[in-house]
Design a protein around this motif. Sequence first.
Motif, PDB file in Angstrom:
ATOM      1  N   UNK A  22       0.839  -1.210   0.000  1.00  0.00           N
ATOM      2  CA  UNK A  22       0.000   0.000   0.000  1.00  0.00           C
ATOM      3  C   UNK A  22       0.865   1.248   0.000  1.00  0.00           C
ATOM      4  N   UNK A  23       1.913   1.198   0.829  1.00  0.00           N
ATOM      5  CA  UNK A  23       2.772   2.379   0.910  1.00  0.00           C
ATOM      6  C   UNK A  23       3.402   2.665  -0.435  1.00  0.00           C
ATOM      7  N   UNK A  24       3.899   1.606  -1.097  1.00  0.00           N
ATOM      8  CA  UNK A  24       4.546   1.821  -2.386  1.00  0.00           C
ATOM      9  C   UNK A  24       3.547   2.326  -3.408  1.00  0.00           C
ATOM     10  N   UNK A  25       2.317   1.760  -3.338  1.00  0.00           N
ATOM     11  CA  UNK A  25       1.291   2.229  -4.278  1.00  0.00           C
ATOM     12  C   UNK A  25       1.075   3.715  -4.127  1.00  0.00           C
ATOM     13  N   UNK A  26       0.919   4.136  -2.875  1.00  0.00           N
ATOM     14  CA  UNK A  26       0.691   5.554  -2.663  1.00  0.00           C
ATOM     15  C   UNK A  26       1.900   6.367  -3.084  1.00  0.00           C
ATOM     16  N   UNK A  27       3.086   5.890  -2.703  1.00  0.00           N
ATOM     17  CA  UNK A  27       4.258   6.719  -2.937  1.00  0.00           C
ATOM     18  C   UNK A  27       4.583   6.841  -4.415  1.00  0.00           C
ATOM     19  N   UNK A  28       4.437   5.759  -5.162  1.00  0.00           N
ATOM     20  CA  UNK A  28       4.920   5.787  -6.535  1.00  0.00           C
ATOM     21  C   UNK A  28       3.824   5.949  -7.566  1.00  0.00           C
ATOM     22  N   UNK A  29       2.566   5.701  -7.179  1.00  0.00           N
ATOM     23  CA  UNK A  29       1.504   5.778  -8.174  1.00  0.00           C
ATOM     24  C   UNK A  29       0.510   6.887  -7.847  1.00  0.00           C
ATOM     25  N   UNK A  30      -0.112   6.750  -6.675  1.00  0.00           N
ATOM     26  CA  UNK A  30      -1.240   7.640  -6.392  1.00  0.00           C
ATOM     27  C   UNK A  30      -0.808   9.092  -6.221  1.00  0.00           C
ATOM     28  N   UNK A  31       0.121   9.310  -5.306  1.00  0.00           N
ATOM     29  CA  UNK A  31       0.481  10.703  -5.013  1.00  0.00           C
ATOM     30  C   UNK A  31       1.068  11.445  -6.214  1.00  0.00           C
ATOM     31  N   UNK A  32       1.944  10.805  -7.005  1.00  0.00           N
ATOM     32  CA  UNK A  32       2.440  11.534  -8.183  1.00  0.00           C
ATOM     33  C   UNK A  32       1.321  11.938  -9.124  1.00  0.00           C
ATOM     34  N   UNK A  33       0.318  11.018  -9.295  1.00  0.00           N
ATOM     35  CA  UNK A  33      -0.785  11.389 -10.180  1.00  0.00           C
ATOM     36  C   UNK A  33      -1.561  12.553  -9.576  1.00  0.00           C
ATOM     37  N   UNK A  34      -1.697  12.553  -8.260  1.00  0.00           N
ATOM     38  CA  UNK A  34      -2.492  13.591  -7.610  1.00  0.00           C
ATOM     39  C   UNK A  34      -1.702  14.857  -7.358  1.00  0.00           C
ATOM     40  N   UNK A  35      -0.417  14.849  -7.734  1.00  0.00           N
ATOM     41  CA  UNK A  35       0.451  15.964  -7.369  1.00  0.00           C
ATOM     42  C   UNK A  35      -0.106  17.342  -7.717  1.00  0.00           C
ATOM     43  N   UNK A  36      -0.653  17.544  -8.924  1.00  0.00           N
ATOM     44  CA  UNK A  36      -1.191  18.874  -9.218  1.00  0.00           C
ATOM     45  C   UNK A  36      -2.259  19.299  -8.218  1.00  0.00           C
TER      46      UNK A  36
END
Lengths: 286, 288, 436
Positions: free
Chosen positions: B183-197
């Motif tokens: 879960x942590x990796x998913x958030x760190x490498x996938x979710x948050x970068x997509x949500x960055x804007x």
Amino acid sequence: MTSPLQRIAPYLQVAPLTLVLLIFFGVPLLVVLAVSFFDYDEFDIYPAFQLTNYLELWSPTSLNLYLQTITYALVTWALTLAIGFTVAYFLVFHVRSFIWQMALFLLCTVPFWTSNIIRMISWIPVLGRNGIVNQSLIAMGLAERPLEFLLFSDVAVVIAYVHLFTLFMIVPIFNSMARIDRSLIEAAVDGGASAWRVIWEVIIPLSKTGIALGSIFVLTLVMGDFFVVKIMSGGQSASVVLALSNEIAVLQYPPAAASAVILLIIVTLMVAAILRIVDVRKELAG
Amino acid sequence: MTKRHHGKRPWTFYALAAFFTLFVLFLYGPMFAIYILSFQGPSGGLTFPMQGFSFDWFSALVGQQRTGDIKGAFGRSIALACIVLSLTVVFSVLAGVAFRRRFLGSSIVFYMAIASLIMPGLLISLGVGLMFQFLGFQPNWYSSALGAQLTWTLPFGLLIMFAVFNRFNRSYEEAARDLSASTRQTYQYVVLPILLPGIIAVALFGFTLSYDEFPRTLLTVGPRNTLPLEIWVMTTNVTSPALYALGTVTTAVSFLVITLALGSIALIQRRRSRLVDMSLPAAAASEG
Amino acid sequence: MENSVAKKRAGTSRRKISRRKFLKGTGAAAGLAAGAVTGFPTIWAQNIKDITLLQVGGSYSSIIDIAREATKDLGFKIEMQNLASDALVNRIATQPESLDIADIEYWMQTKLAPRGVLQGIDLKRFKYWDKVVPIFTKGEYPDGRKVSDQGTLPYEVQYLEAQDGTAFAKGPTDWASGIPTVFNADTLGMRPDIITRPIENWKELLNPEFKGKTAIIDVPAIGVMDAALAIESRGDIKYGDKGNMTKEEIDKTIAILIDAKKSGQFRAFWTTFDESVNLMASGEVVIQSMWSPAVTAVRARNIPCYYTPLKEGYRAWASNSAPMRHLTGLKLDAAYEYLNWHQSGWQGGFIAKQGYYSSVPETAKQFMSEDEWNYWYEGKPAKSEIKDPYGSHMENAGHVRDGGSFWERMGNVACWNTVMDENRYMVQKWNEFISA
């Protein structure tokens, strides 16, 4: 199979926000609620339980006040929606690189880092009788005499509201729009839809969460304003919170508290109405 | 994610670009008066005509005479805005993630956030001030004012996270899970970068809302004013183009910071894509 | 105490130098050495330098330069914080322990003293009480005439029945609710280049001749009094007390205001000082209620502006300083020391150059040049350029202060700033007026 950690995760995640709100909002809310029933005279407030403060709010002046403020809110909402939607549409669908989107977006935020107060004052040399706008209009021959209604009027108030709050409409709509799957739009275009139909039947429905949230922002901001309306109308228009602040200025807390409670109820109902049309929270889980 | 079109832009692009330009001009409208008037001569005031040209008002900003304590107030406002920015981003993102699931009490928290937005700031600052007085704590910009300002920025942050997560394509998350990411990796490498804007938007809102905040800070600030309070009380008694000089300086500094930030992001992106380009032939060579 | 004697001597000679500096027109902040005010410091406690007193007040009276000078002279720290008056009164009432000295207007005493957040001042410890102008100490002019008590006359809330008293005494006692510091008489400002005939009555504010070019201050309690002065001047209503109207008087006043508003009499109601200056300087408005420094600000831009003395009189206001109730021991001693310093002249000389009066003119006189004293207090023509405390030009040589001398102006007060008993009703009607 959800582990115990996974089950309590949401509670832990929402805890910091909830705690801050409970302490710094919840406590004042309870105090305001209690004080709204108090008695008072020229010198002090006295704990009591009376409905006088609420009953006094049921008057033509209050109704007029709410009418005026709600009118401002609706006009501002319409204008910020139209402008905000167009700008967001431009940024999402016509600007191609992320860097440019950020750059243009930041371009819009820079004025906000000059204090609101300074910007409000500086409308006078721009919109006044001898201000830049009037002087240009006369120089260009578009007007014979200065347009007086540009300043210290309802028009000026709305101009200032749109100036300050459009950004609050742009941001949520931008965020909703940016996530629309482009293949849906391509499918519509391939199916023969004109640009207008694409906007009306594909883009708007898919960004309705953004529109709803932006509307909530603009509505609450206008309903809660006392400063813009005071300066830009030249003290000749009223708002609900302005009336409230006049009472606080002389330490008359109970009627101000009652007024705040009523405002809270009314605006919460307005927000609930918006949420009934667009269930923002369902969209989240979907 | 963005296809590169190399074709001609449709006419709508130019129409919308023109509209956008008008909008930006409208936003900057009063700023033009401010920029010009900040170079006002020493005897000039806050309207035209210009009475000479000078840098007097810029130097008045740095000194602390007739302009009140602008320097100190400015520093406090910036520091407070940075703290508010950080807390708002962290708390809002966390809460936004929490709201993706239905949990007990989620409606209460949601409507509490909405109510916190609606409640007139004056009453919040009165209430928080009373609370501190009652508990025997000294109100201060980094304690009571911070808390009061958070009641303003957190609801904004939370609601923007709703817009951010809206239409978020879960398939990316699922794909990451399928590739056995935690879960942590998913958030760190996938979710948050997509949500960055979106997260940047929350950060910007947090900063700007705090920097400009007035009613909630008014009675919770303690013994020293933040910038909006200092400016307000000055305008009730003093007429000074130093205020305008402040506006010009903050704009100039903001543009500088933004250009540097975006410039470095552009550099990083270009270097990344060059690395990818460089590694591809090698990978292809090692494959084949 | 040899130190204080040495400082006294050093102070005297330095005082002469500093007067010369004033004559040269240098800013007050330039080089006044410590001990320049004779007799301070008088407390010689070991740890007094660790004391910090926070004074909170409006930006026209809690000025950072005064704090700096006080810190230099007194040996402990004075800090100033500025708040606008509605925030000020709320802060003092709800967070009394977050400040030490309250710098408030007299009408605020009526709201704050009964709440027990302030401390009565022992007049035996205040050195200058017998030198304070009798307007405050006796409520009368030197010739024995009583000062108008319409509104909140400072004398009515000047004395307390006991030190911890929350009730005001009807006559002089040993306990003061606050030390009067800054005051002035306000009237209408106008453009003499646009309005060429003389303006002599308040009713001109409502004169249709100036339709769309008038303005009033946007604070309900003060704005309604300006309106009342105009209305009474026109003869529509004869008020019992313009500062304390009855419900019928309020109704009639607001009705007249609504009529005037609907016929477009008012251009705006100004909130900030800058607005009032801009409105007048840009010509949007030709006659309006104004503050004295605003008039000078307009004139400093080479635009003529006149602060008209009117037949019916001025609307006066006054500020006073009071220690908060929680001060005790050494901090309280420091507070008395500071209050005494405050009225010992430096502050009086400073604010005089902004057009405000000090309650102890005798001491202020020592910190002004003869020309400045003659201009600001005696109403005589200026022999040379008059400058503000920061060295900027204010008035040309030959100019006479609008309205004349101190007694010509303060001797013709019609009413005082106040919050009336029926304030709640008045604010409701005022809200009606602004939403009309």
